[in-house]
Every structure is written in structure tokens, then in C-alpha cells.
Scaffold this motif. Structure first.
Motif, mmCIF file in Angstrom:
data_model
loop_
_atom_site.group_PDB
_atom_site.id
_atom_site.type_symbol
_atom_site.label_atom_id
_atom_site.label_comp_id
_atom_site.label_asym_id
_atom_site.label_seq_id
_atom_site.Cartn_x
_atom_site.Cartn_y
_atom_site.Cartn_z
ATOM 1 N N GLY A 123 30.512 32.645 40.731
ATOM 2 C CA GLY A 123 30.618 33.632 39.659
ATOM 3 C C GLY A 123 31.739 34.609 39.946
ATOM 4 N N GLY A 124 31.878 35.602 39.094
ATOM 5 C CA GLY A 124 32.932 36.598 39.239
ATOM 6 C C GLY A 124 34.275 36.049 38.797
ATOM 7 N N ILE A 125 35.229 36.952 38.581
ATOM 8 C CA ILE A 125 36.549 36.512 38.122
ATOM 9 C C ILE A 125 37.629 36.747 39.170
ATOM 10 C CG2 ILE A 125 35.943 36.930 35.728
ATOM 11 C CD1 ILE A 125 37.795 39.386 35.811
ATOM 12 N N PRO B 23 46.906 38.110 37.339
ATOM 13 C CA PRO B 23 46.467 37.243 36.240
ATOM 14 C C PRO B 23 46.308 35.773 36.624
ATOM 15 C CG PRO B 23 48.823 37.593 36.067
ATOM 16 C CD PRO B 23 48.363 38.377 37.277
ATOM 17 N N LEU B 24 46.349 35.470 37.926
ATOM 18 C CA LEU B 24 46.078 34.089 38.343
ATOM 19 C C LEU B 24 44.628 33.732 38.071
ATOM 20 C CD1 LEU B 24 46.834 31.444 39.828
ATOM 21 C CD2 LEU B 24 46.249 32.628 41.976
ATOM 22 N N SER B 25 43.726 34.620 38.487
ATOM 23 C CA SER B 25 42.295 34.406 38.273
ATOM 24 C C SER B 25 41.869 35.114 36.996
ATOM 25 C CB SER B 25 41.511 34.951 39.472
ATOM 26 O OG SER B 25 40.134 34.714 39.325
ATOM 27 N N ARG B 26 41.223 34.379 36.092
ATOM 28 C CA ARG B 26 40.824 34.901 34.784
ATOM 29 C C ARG B 26 39.337 34.660 34.562
ATOM 30 N NH1 ARG B 26 45.259 35.423 31.144
ATOM 31 N NH2 ARG B 26 47.186 35.420 32.367
ATOM 32 N N ALA B 27 38.806 35.275 33.523
ATOM 33 C CA ALA B 27 37.401 35.076 33.182
ATOM 34 C C ALA B 27 37.101 33.607 32.898
ATOM 35 C CB ALA B 27 37.027 35.940 31.975
ATOM 36 N N ASP B 28 38.058 32.908 32.255
ATOM 37 C CA ASP B 28 37.817 31.507 31.928
ATOM 38 C C ASP B 28 38.321 30.554 33.010
ATOM 39 O OD1 ASP B 28 40.489 31.970 31.523
ATOM 40 O OD2 ASP B 28 40.626 30.908 29.621
ATOM 41 N N ALA B 29 38.981 31.083 34.028
ATOM 42 C CA ALA B 29 39.458 30.261 35.141
ATOM 43 C C ALA B 29 39.442 31.093 36.420
ATOM 44 C CB ALA B 29 40.860 29.730 34.859
ATOM 45 N N PRO B 30 38.240 31.438 36.904
ATOM 46 C CA PRO B 30 38.124 32.289 38.089
ATOM 47 C C PRO B 30 38.646 31.606 39.341
ATOM 48 C CG PRO B 30 35.983 31.439 37.426
ATOM 49 C CD PRO B 30 36.939 31.059 36.351
ATOM 50 N N LYS B 31 38.786 32.372 40.403
ATOM 51 C CA LYS B 31 39.521 31.869 41.560
ATOM 52 C C LYS B 31 38.873 30.660 42.217
ATOM 53 C CE LYS B 31 37.763 34.985 45.200
ATOM 54 N NZ LYS B 31 38.130 35.826 46.341
ATOM 55 N N PHE B 32 37.550 30.480 42.074
ATOM 56 C CA PHE B 32 36.940 29.328 42.719
ATOM 57 C C PHE B 32 37.365 28.008 42.079
ATOM 58 C CE2 PHE B 32 33.652 30.693 39.628
ATOM 59 C CZ PHE B 32 33.387 29.498 38.965
ATOM 60 N N LEU B 33 37.985 28.064 40.894
ATOM 61 C CA LEU B 33 38.469 26.854 40.232
ATOM 62 C C LEU B 33 39.932 26.551 40.557
ATOM 63 C CD1 LEU B 33 36.831 27.292 36.714
ATOM 64 C CD2 LEU B 33 36.079 25.786 38.569
ATOM 65 N N VAL C 2 24.631 24.608 42.478
ATOM 66 C CA VAL C 2 25.659 25.578 42.105
ATOM 67 C C VAL C 2 25.083 26.500 41.045
ATOM 68 C CG1 VAL C 2 27.949 25.909 41.101
ATOM 69 C CG2 VAL C 2 27.537 23.978 42.634
ATOM 70 N N VAL C 3 25.196 27.803 41.281
ATOM 71 C CA VAL C 3 24.774 28.801 40.299
ATOM 72 C C VAL C 3 26.033 29.359 39.649
ATOM 73 C CG1 VAL C 3 23.444 30.893 39.871
ATOM 74 C CG2 VAL C 3 22.813 29.383 41.779
ATOM 75 N N THR C 4 26.189 29.147 38.355
ATOM 76 C CA THR C 4 27.420 29.547 37.681
ATOM 77 C C THR C 4 27.125 29.974 36.255
ATOM 78 O OG1 THR C 4 29.728 28.870 37.326
ATOM 79 C CG2 THR C 4 28.020 27.247 36.781
ATOM 80 N N GLY C 5 28.133 30.501 35.585
ATOM 81 C CA GLY C 5 27.977 30.916 34.196
ATOM 82 C C GLY C 5 28.032 29.743 33.245
ATOM 83 N N ARG C 6 27.426 29.919 32.088
ATOM 84 C CA ARG C 6 27.432 28.845 31.089
ATOM 85 C C ARG C 6 28.846 28.427 30.725
ATOM 86 N NH1 ARG C 6 22.743 31.276 27.018
ATOM 87 N NH2 ARG C 6 20.930 30.626 28.264
ATOM 88 N N ALA C 7 29.772 29.384 30.695
ATOM 89 C CA ALA C 7 31.145 29.081 30.291
ATOM 90 C C ALA C 7 31.861 28.183 31.287
ATOM 91 C CB ALA C 7 31.932 30.375 30.113
ATOM 92 N N HIS C 8 31.370 28.116 32.521
ATOM 93 C CA HIS C 8 32.061 27.358 33.561
ATOM 94 C C HIS C 8 31.387 26.025 33.865
ATOM 95 C CE1 HIS C 8 33.195 31.657 34.781
ATOM 96 N NE2 HIS C 8 34.202 31.131 34.109
ATOM 97 N N ARG C 9 30.341 25.698 33.116
ATOM 98 C CA ARG C 9 29.598 24.473 33.428
ATOM 99 C C ARG C 9 30.500 23.235 33.395
ATOM 100 N NH1 ARG C 9 23.748 22.357 31.262
ATOM 101 N NH2 ARG C 9 23.775 20.408 32.452
ATOM 102 N N GLY D 159 41.296 42.097 25.912
ATOM 103 C CA GLY D 159 40.536 40.984 26.450
ATOM 104 C C GLY D 159 41.247 39.661 26.363
ATOM 105 N N ASP D 160 42.297 39.587 25.521
ATOM 106 C CA ASP D 160 43.027 38.333 25.357
ATOM 107 C C ASP D 160 43.792 37.925 26.603
ATOM 108 O OD1 ASP D 160 44.537 40.715 24.692
ATOM 109 O OD2 ASP D 160 46.191 39.389 24.127
ATOM 110 N N VAL D 161 44.030 38.855 27.520
ATOM 111 C CA VAL D 161 44.757 38.496 28.754
ATOM 112 C C VAL D 161 43.851 38.582 29.980
ATOM 113 C CG1 VAL D 161 47.024 39.077 27.895
ATOM 114 C CG2 VAL D 161 45.652 40.858 28.975
#
Length: 371
Positions: free
Chosen positions: A15-17, A23-33, A62-69, A368-370
Motif C-alpha cells: 500500500g501507500g504511494i 512523480p515516479l511513484s503515483r497513486a496508480d503506480a506506487p513504488k512497489f510496482l 498480499v494486502v493491497t488496494g482494490r485499484a492495484h489488484r 489530483g491529475d498529477v
């Protein structure tokens, strides 16, 4: 190769961003990805590969957000559907790890669980494995166990663990009781910790019998415990799960596992630590990422990005590129440049920790767009 530990289950909170890596790590692509080490795969996949020899591939959740499933399942094609535990919204680490413990305990009352972050970098896998096996043996005796990292420098970006008396447990080579946790110190204090030799870095790894962890949670956070138990009772029933999650999860207390369980357990003499003699980094900002990539070479420029096009003359620091444009750095020292299609960050290694403030400002201004 030693066999997996038969009653051990690994939990990976993903989890987390990583806001200090924006801007490398984002809400839709956090650093663990992301691949931040040059291994050719994400930090999440590195974590899975590190844990699989200890558990087997069927005993990692793995415990993660729905958006990252979708991204998690793409990177971990071997993960069982029942082992993807989805949060409807972030509720901090005590809820994430506690939910996994409650679900796994309901499936197997004797299970021992270990929590290992999805976005940390560890080098020295065999030594890591030794530490986890020692921690599991200590956990069998009813302790909550953390793995503390032997410090290599007076770091001010990590919390510390003060070791107390030695703990002798059959099957564990090295363990001690935890005297107390210490928040991130200033440099002078960190230097005194290094000289003391009884302080370890707090890496946020916890190993415990699930029943012991849940009992500590019930004692110190009864409202959180009650909600997690109700969630676990409904979790494996697909028809019941959704309504129960929607009703309970948003109201769970937000608290880190350090404060909810670890610190109170230490005060009661129920928290142990196993020293980890392996290289570890939480890659918390661009300064630590630079150091990781350059491996201590201070007079070089670290470059990250498969299509990075850079011209460098007497420049040091880090350049991260997700675009195809040519970037020229001339005569700049300890610079941080992160170039993405919709955002550009320029700062210095000295001020890398302040990137999080940029993210907070963008939230306040509605950009929020960035994020």
C-alpha cells in the motif's frame, strides 16, 4: 536448499504511494510496482521471490488496494485468489496486517505469520532467510518478533530499536528482548546509537503466531480487533464479504502496527528482536535511491529509465526519465531530476525529503491529475 516452514505464512502489505518518490511513484503506480534496483522486475516481485523459499508459493498473501489488484496479479501470476486481500481504502498497517492475521488464523488456528513490506530492498537473501527462520522459532514461544537491521551508518531517516537482555530460544541463533522503540533521531543522536552498539534500525518486519498478535490487538485496540474479527468471519463467503467490508472497514481506527501492537508489547516484555545482518533499504526518497543505484559512488550520476537519453558533463546525483526527450546536465552536483510525461521534478539530494511537501501542496490545490 532447506524446506519451507510448514506452519509459516508470509504477508506482504502493498500500500501507500511513496510520496517522497513523486512523480515516479503515483497513486496508480506506487513504488512497489517499479523496478528500482535494475533487477528487471518490480520490488513486489523481488519480495515474493525472497519469501517463496521460506513459505512455498501457496502461503504468501498480499494486502493491497482494490485499484492495484490487476497489477499485483499480473506481476504475481502464481498467487492464489484467496491470498489477495483487498482494502477498500487505506487504513494504516495495523488494520492491513491485522486483517490478514484474522483471516489466516480463521483458516489455520496454529499459523505463524510474518509481515514484510512490498517496497523494501534486501540484498543477502540467504542471511535474510536465516534471520526469518530464527524469528519464527522465537515466535513459537509466544513472542511478537521484529527483525532489526544492523546499522551501517548513523542514518537519520530510520527509526531505531533498543535491544534489551539476551533471549535464549532453542533453534534461534540470536535474539533479544526489545527495550524500546526510538523515533527518527537527529545526526548527533544517531551517532551515539551507532557507538552504543545495542541499537538496530527498525525495518517494520514482524513475525508472530496469529493468535498472539490478535490477542495483543484485542488488549490494546479492542475496537479495531472486533472489526477485524467480524471481517474475517465473513471473508471467505463471497456473498457476505462485500456488505460486511462496506459497513466495517471505513470505520476502523487508523493506526500503525508499531503503535497499536509493537510498542505496547515491548512495554510488557513480549516483544523480541532478531538482528538482521543483511543489506536493507526502504528506498524512502531519491537520496536513498541514488545511494542504492550508485552503491556509494558519490561522484557519478545515477540514471534510471529504460529509454533515458542523457548527456552529462561533470554532473552528480540522479536522473529518472520516463520520456524519450534528451536531457543534458552540465556541472550540477547532487541534483535530482525526474522527468515524466506530465510532471517534472528538479531538486537536490539534500532536499529529497521535502518532495512529500510538494505532493501535499498538489492535494491542497486540487491537482489530483498529477498524483
Amino acid at each position: 536448499m532447506r524446506a519451507p516452514i510448514k506452519d509459516f505464512y508470509a504477508v506482504i502489505p502493498a500500500g501507500g504511494i511513496g510520496s517522497r518518490l513523486w512523480p515516479l511513484s503515483r497513486a496508480d503506480a506506487p513504488k512497489f510496482l517499479h523496478d528500482l534496483t535494475g533487477s528487471g522486475q518490480s520490488l513486489l516481485r523481488d519480495t515474493w521471490d525472497r519469501l517463496a523459499p521460506l513459505t512455498g508459493p501457496d502461503r504468501i498473501a498480499v494486502v493491497t488496494g482494490r485499484a492495484h489488484r490487476a497489477a499485483v496479479e499480473q506481476q504475481l501470476p502464481g498467487i492464489a485468489d484467496k491470498n489477495v486481500i483487498l482494502e477498500s481504502e487505506p487504513r494504516e498497517s495495523a488494520a492491513a496486517i491485522g486483517l490478514a492475521a484474522a483471516i489466516l488464523h480463521r483458516r489455520d488456528p496454529d499459523v505463524i505469520i510474518g509481515s514484510f513490506s512490498a517496497d523494501h530492498v534486501i540484498r543477502g537473501t540467504r542471511v535474510f532467510e536465516f534471520a526469518v527462520r530464527d524469528a519464527v522459532e522465537v515466535a513459537r514461544q509466544g513472542y511478537i518478533v521484529t527483525i532489526g537491521i544492523t546499522p551501517t551508518e548513523p542514518a537519520v531517516g530510520f527509526g531505531y530499536i533498543k535491544q534489551g537482555g539476551e533471549l535464549v530460544v532453542e533453534g534461534a541463533r540470536e535474539a533479544a528482548l526489545v527495550e524500546r522503540f526510538v523515533e527518527k533521531p537527529d545526526l548527533a543522536t544517531a551517532k551515539s546509537y551507532i557507538a552504543d552498539r545495542t541499537y538496530l534500525w527498525n525495518a517494520g518486519m514482524f513475525i508472530a503466531r496469529a493468535d498472539v498478535l490478535l490477542a495483543e490487538l484485542a488488549l490494546h485496540q479492542p475496537a479495531l480487533h472486533a472489526g477485524l474479527i467480524e471481517l474475517a468471519e465473513a471473508w471467505d463467503d463471497r456473498d457476505r464479504r462485500g456488505p460486511v467490508v462496506d459497513r466495517i472497514w471505513p470505520g476502523l481506527p487508523k493506526i500503525a502496527i508499531d503503535y497499536a501492537i509493537a510498542e505496547p508489547a515491548a512495554e510488557r516484555g513480549r516483544l523480541a528482536v532478531v538482528p538482521g545482518h543483511f543489506d536493507w533499504d526502504d528506498v524512502g526518497d531519491f537520496a536513498s535511491l541514488t545511494k542504492l543505484i550508485l552503491n556509494g559512488r558519490k561522484n557519478d550520476l545515477a540514471v534510471l529509465g529504460p529509454s533515458a537519453r542523457v548527456l552529462s558533463d561533470a554532473a552528480t546525483g540522479i536522473l529518472v526519465s520516463q520520456t524519450s526527450r534528451v536531457i543534458s546536465l552540465v556541472g550540477v552536483k547532487d541534483i535530482v531530476v525526474v522527468d515524466t510525461p506530465d510532471a517534472l521534478l528538479v531538486t537536490t539530494i539534500e532536499h529529497a525529503q521535502r518532495v512529500k511537501g510538494v505532493v501535499e501542496s498538489l492535494k491542497l490545490t486540487g491537482r489530483g491529475d498529477v498524483l
